[in-house]
Design a protein around this motif. Structure first.
Motif, PDB file in Angstrom:
ATOM      1  N   GLY A 110     -18.426  51.738  29.406  1.00  0.00           N
ATOM      2  CA  GLY A 110     -18.463  51.331  28.002  1.00  0.00           C
ATOM      3  C   GLY A 110     -18.475  49.827  27.843  1.00  0.00           C
ATOM      4  N   ALA A 111     -17.744  49.119  28.725  1.00  0.00           N
ATOM      5  CA  ALA A 111     -17.752  47.653  28.679  1.00  0.00           C
ATOM      6  C   ALA A 111     -19.129  47.111  29.033  1.00  0.00           C
ATOM      7  N   MET A 112     -19.794  47.724  30.001  1.00  0.00           N
ATOM      8  CA  MET A 112     -21.137  47.300  30.389  1.00  0.00           C
ATOM      9  C   MET A 112     -22.159  47.589  29.299  1.00  0.00           C
ATOM     10  N   ALA A 113     -21.970  48.711  28.607  1.00  0.00           N
ATOM     11  CA  ALA A 113     -22.919  49.130  27.574  1.00  0.00           C
ATOM     12  C   ALA A 113     -22.602  48.573  26.193  1.00  0.00           C
ATOM     13  N   TYR A 114     -21.517  47.794  26.069  1.00  0.00           N
ATOM     14  CA  TYR A 114     -21.081  47.245  24.783  1.00  0.00           C
ATOM     15  C   TYR A 114     -20.697  48.324  23.781  1.00  0.00           C
ATOM     16  N   GLY A 115     -20.197  49.446  24.275  1.00  0.00           N
ATOM     17  CA  GLY A 115     -19.777  50.458  23.330  1.00  0.00           C
ATOM     18  C   GLY A 115     -19.764  51.845  23.928  1.00  0.00           C
ATOM     19  N   CYS A 116     -19.358  52.809  23.100  1.00  0.00           N
ATOM     20  CA  CYS A 116     -19.159  54.188  23.526  1.00  0.00           C
ATOM     21  C   CYS A 116     -20.021  55.112  22.668  1.00  0.00           C
ATOM     22  N   SER A 117     -19.675  56.389  22.685  1.00  0.00           N
ATOM     23  CA  SER A 117     -20.428  57.348  21.874  1.00  0.00           C
ATOM     24  C   SER A 117     -20.245  57.102  20.386  1.00  0.00           C
ATOM     25  N   ILE A 118     -19.200  56.372  20.012  1.00  0.00           N
ATOM     26  CA  ILE A 118     -19.023  55.956  18.621  1.00  0.00           C
ATOM     27  C   ILE A 118     -19.510  54.517  18.442  1.00  0.00           C
ATOM     28  N   GLY A 119     -19.053  53.627  19.324  1.00  0.00           N
ATOM     29  CA  GLY A 119     -19.381  52.210  19.189  1.00  0.00           C
ATOM     30  C   GLY A 119     -20.860  51.912  19.282  1.00  0.00           C
ATOM     31  N   GLN A 120     -21.580  52.594  20.193  1.00  0.00           N
ATOM     32  CA  GLN A 120     -23.025  52.454  20.258  1.00  0.00           C
ATOM     33  C   GLN A 120     -23.715  53.605  19.544  1.00  0.00           C
ATOM     34  N   GLY A 121     -23.180  54.831  19.749  1.00  0.00           N
ATOM     35  CA  GLY A 121     -23.835  56.014  19.201  1.00  0.00           C
ATOM     36  C   GLY A 121     -23.883  56.060  17.690  1.00  0.00           C
ATOM     37  N   LEU A 122     -22.903  55.468  17.015  1.00  0.00           N
ATOM     38  CA  LEU A 122     -22.901  55.432  15.552  1.00  0.00           C
ATOM     39  C   LEU A 122     -22.993  53.997  15.035  1.00  0.00           C
ATOM     40  N   THR A 123     -22.027  53.165  15.406  1.00  0.00           N
ATOM     41  CA  THR A 123     -21.978  51.803  14.871  1.00  0.00           C
ATOM     42  C   THR A 123     -23.165  50.971  15.348  1.00  0.00           C
ATOM     43  N   GLY A 124     -23.465  51.009  16.641  1.00  0.00           N
ATOM     44  CA  GLY A 124     -24.595  50.243  17.153  1.00  0.00           C
ATOM     45  C   GLY A 124     -25.916  50.706  16.561  1.00  0.00           C
ATOM     46  N   LEU A 125     -26.129  52.022  16.552  1.00  0.00           N
ATOM     47  CA  LEU A 125     -27.386  52.544  16.011  1.00  0.00           C
ATOM     48  C   LEU A 125     -27.498  52.319  14.510  1.00  0.00           C
ATOM     49  N   SER A 126     -26.371  52.170  13.817  1.00  0.00           N
ATOM     50  CA  SER A 126     -26.451  51.914  12.374  1.00  0.00           C
ATOM     51  C   SER A 126     -27.107  50.569  12.083  1.00  0.00           C
ATOM     52  N   THR A 127     -27.093  49.650  13.061  1.00  0.00           N
ATOM     53  CA  THR A 127     -27.770  48.357  12.901  1.00  0.00           C
ATOM     54  C   THR A 127     -29.245  48.442  13.250  1.00  0.00           C
ATOM     55  N   LEU A 128     -29.664  49.593  13.827  1.00  0.00           N
ATOM     56  CA  LEU A 128     -31.038  49.798  14.298  1.00  0.00           C
ATOM     57  C   LEU A 128     -31.413  48.788  15.388  1.00  0.00           C
ATOM     58  N   ALA A 129     -30.411  48.371  16.172  1.00  0.00           N
ATOM     59  CA  ALA A 129     -30.643  47.431  17.266  1.00  0.00           C
ATOM     60  C   ALA A 129     -31.309  48.156  18.434  1.00  0.00           C
ATOM     61  N   LEU A 130     -32.341  47.572  18.989  1.00  0.00           N
ATOM     62  CA  LEU A 130     -33.038  48.185  20.122  1.00  0.00           C
ATOM     63  C   LEU A 130     -32.131  48.338  21.343  1.00  0.00           C
ATOM     64  N   PRO A 131     -31.244  47.353  21.661  1.00  0.00           N
ATOM     65  CA  PRO A 131     -30.340  47.565  22.795  1.00  0.00           C
ATOM     66  C   PRO A 131     -29.440  48.784  22.624  1.00  0.00           C
ATOM     67  N   SER A 132     -29.084  49.112  21.389  1.00  0.00           N
ATOM     68  CA  SER A 132     -28.235  50.284  21.164  1.00  0.00           C
ATOM     69  C   SER A 132     -28.972  51.573  21.534  1.00  0.00           C
ATOM     70  N   PHE A 133     -30.282  51.613  21.276  1.00  0.00           N
ATOM     71  CA  PHE A 133     -31.058  52.786  21.674  1.00  0.00           C
ATOM     72  C   PHE A 133     -31.064  52.929  23.197  1.00  0.00           C
ATOM     73  N   VAL A 134     -31.116  51.800  23.904  1.00  0.00           N
ATOM     74  CA  VAL A 134     -31.073  51.823  25.368  1.00  0.00           C
ATOM     75  C   VAL A 134     -29.731  52.375  25.850  1.00  0.00           C
ATOM     76  N   ALA A 135     -28.637  51.853  25.297  1.00  0.00           N
ATOM     77  CA  ALA A 135     -27.297  52.293  25.701  1.00  0.00           C
ATOM     78  C   ALA A 135     -27.082  53.769  25.390  1.00  0.00           C
ATOM     79  N   VAL A 136     -27.500  54.215  24.209  1.00  0.00           N
ATOM     80  CA  VAL A 136     -27.316  55.612  23.823  1.00  0.00           C
ATOM     81  C   VAL A 136     -28.173  56.525  24.698  1.00  0.00           C
TER      82      VAL A 136
END
Length: 359
Positions: free
Chosen positions: A303-329
């Motif tokens: 999670g530290a490497m991916a900048y988030g978890c199933s909530i931090g990237q899966g919901l919060t990150g994707l809510s920004t529509l950031a391309l890196p979040s799609f990679v992490a998810v």
């Protein structure tokens, strides 16, 4: 702490309390949703997650369009990132989530219900995350980051659409409408989910909590003289910070993440006591304990490497529509799939034999 900082800290507590209650009552969890969908054909929980993501995207992008939050100040939309590091981190997190039978947020919710297994998961996750962010593993992570990071011209889906000649506002509207609309349609295109009003309410509630976090940190807490991190619900770094704060509180400052973590636990505990769900649970075998420790360590480091978890990237990150979040998810989903099926499938824990039967 200035007024803006106090507001953010209190907002984290309130949002955490709400998430803890919703999480306990609804069973909100990406792993449970995928396990039910892939293994049992029950798609209600995964549709709850999809609805939460659709609502989070729509509400967050509305806030950004109205200048209530500058999403560019969040960690998800930084100008450079390492796709390999984030993807591998997602893989580790997803597989660790299966080993531990739940993510960090789910562990906090279950801890409030009296699950002592979750206490170990939370502690190990926090320590592993801190080691990866600032401790023994940090130099290796930073070396890989520096060797593999790129700075693409477009970092978000709306920015990608803008390269087609669309205006910024129109591009944001199209991107948010397409993604959020598809997720909401997917959620409600299932008759059992339509009748599960509790799950519908949970999906909408969690999605709005994501937006509430952005509003609290990006608007209510906006202060040029005392800036706070622009963020929302996420659990890897906040759990690490909360563990550290519990040990060294006199040398640290409360922030949104720490009080949010405390709020999730408290919200779940109060709800469990009020509904009669509180009961102490522990490990059924040493093997289950070792598996939970290993999974928690993978979740913390990954999670530290991916900048988030199933909530931090899966919901919060994707809510920004950031391309890196799609990679992490993508990494999280692949890691979870590997743990649930295939050659690397994690076998369900075998209950310990009853002592009277053993004799």
């Amino acid at each position: 702490m200035q007024d803006g900082g106090n507001i953010v800290v209190m907002s984290g507590l309130v949002i955490g309390l709400a998430y803890g209650a919703i999480g306990l009552l609804s069973g909100f969890c990406l792993l449970s949703g995928l396990r039910g969908w892939w293994g049992k054909g029950d798609g209600r929980l995964i549709r709850t997650y999809a609805l939460a993501l659709g609502v989070a995207i729509a509400a967050t992008q509305l806030l950004a369009a109205g200048n209530f939050v500058d999403l560019g100040k969040s960690i998800y939309l930084q100008p450079s990132f390492s796709a390999p590091l984030m993807f591998v981190g997602g893989l580790l997190f997803g597989y660790g989530m299966v080993l531990s039978n739940g993510c960090g947020s789910r562990a906090l919710v279950l801890l409030g219900r009296g699950n002592l297994r979750s206490l170990l998961v939370v502690l190990v996750l926090g320590i592993a995350a801190q080691m990866t962010l600032k401790g023994l593993i940090a130099p290796a992570r930073i070396a890989v980051l520096q060797a593999s990071q790129t700075a693409p011209r477009t970092i978000s889906l709306p920015a990608l659409f803008s390269t087609l000649g669309l205006g910024e506002t129109f591009a944001r509207t199209i991107a948010a409408s397409v993604i959020a609309g598809a997720l909401i349609i997917f959620a409600f295109a299932h008759a059992p989910f339509q009748r599960a009003w509790g799950q519908v309410a949970a999906g909408i509630g969690v999605g709005l909590l994501i937006a509430a976090g952005w509003f609290a940190t990006g608007y209510l807490g906006a202060d040029d003289f005392n800036p706070v991190a622009v963020t929302s619900l996420t659990f890897i770094a906040p759990i690490a910070d909360a563990v550290q704060y519990a040990m060294l509180s006199t040398g640290l400052t409360l922030n949104f993440g720490i009080t949010m973590v405390a709020g999730v636990f408290a919200g779940s505990l109060v709800t469990a006591l009020a509904t009669g769900q509180f009961r102490l649970e522990s490990f059924t075998s040493p093997r289950q304990m070792v598996r939970s420790i290993g999974g928690a360590a993978l979740m913390g480091a990954g999670g530290a490497m991916a900048y988030g978890c199933s909530i931090g990237q899966g919901l919060t990150g994707l809510s920004t529509l950031a391309l890196p979040s799609f990679v992490a998810v993508g990494g999280i989903l692949l890691g979870t799939a590997a743990g649930l099926r295939g050659a690397l499938r994690v076998q369900p824990p075998v209950p310990a034999p009853d002592a009277t039967q053993a004799r």
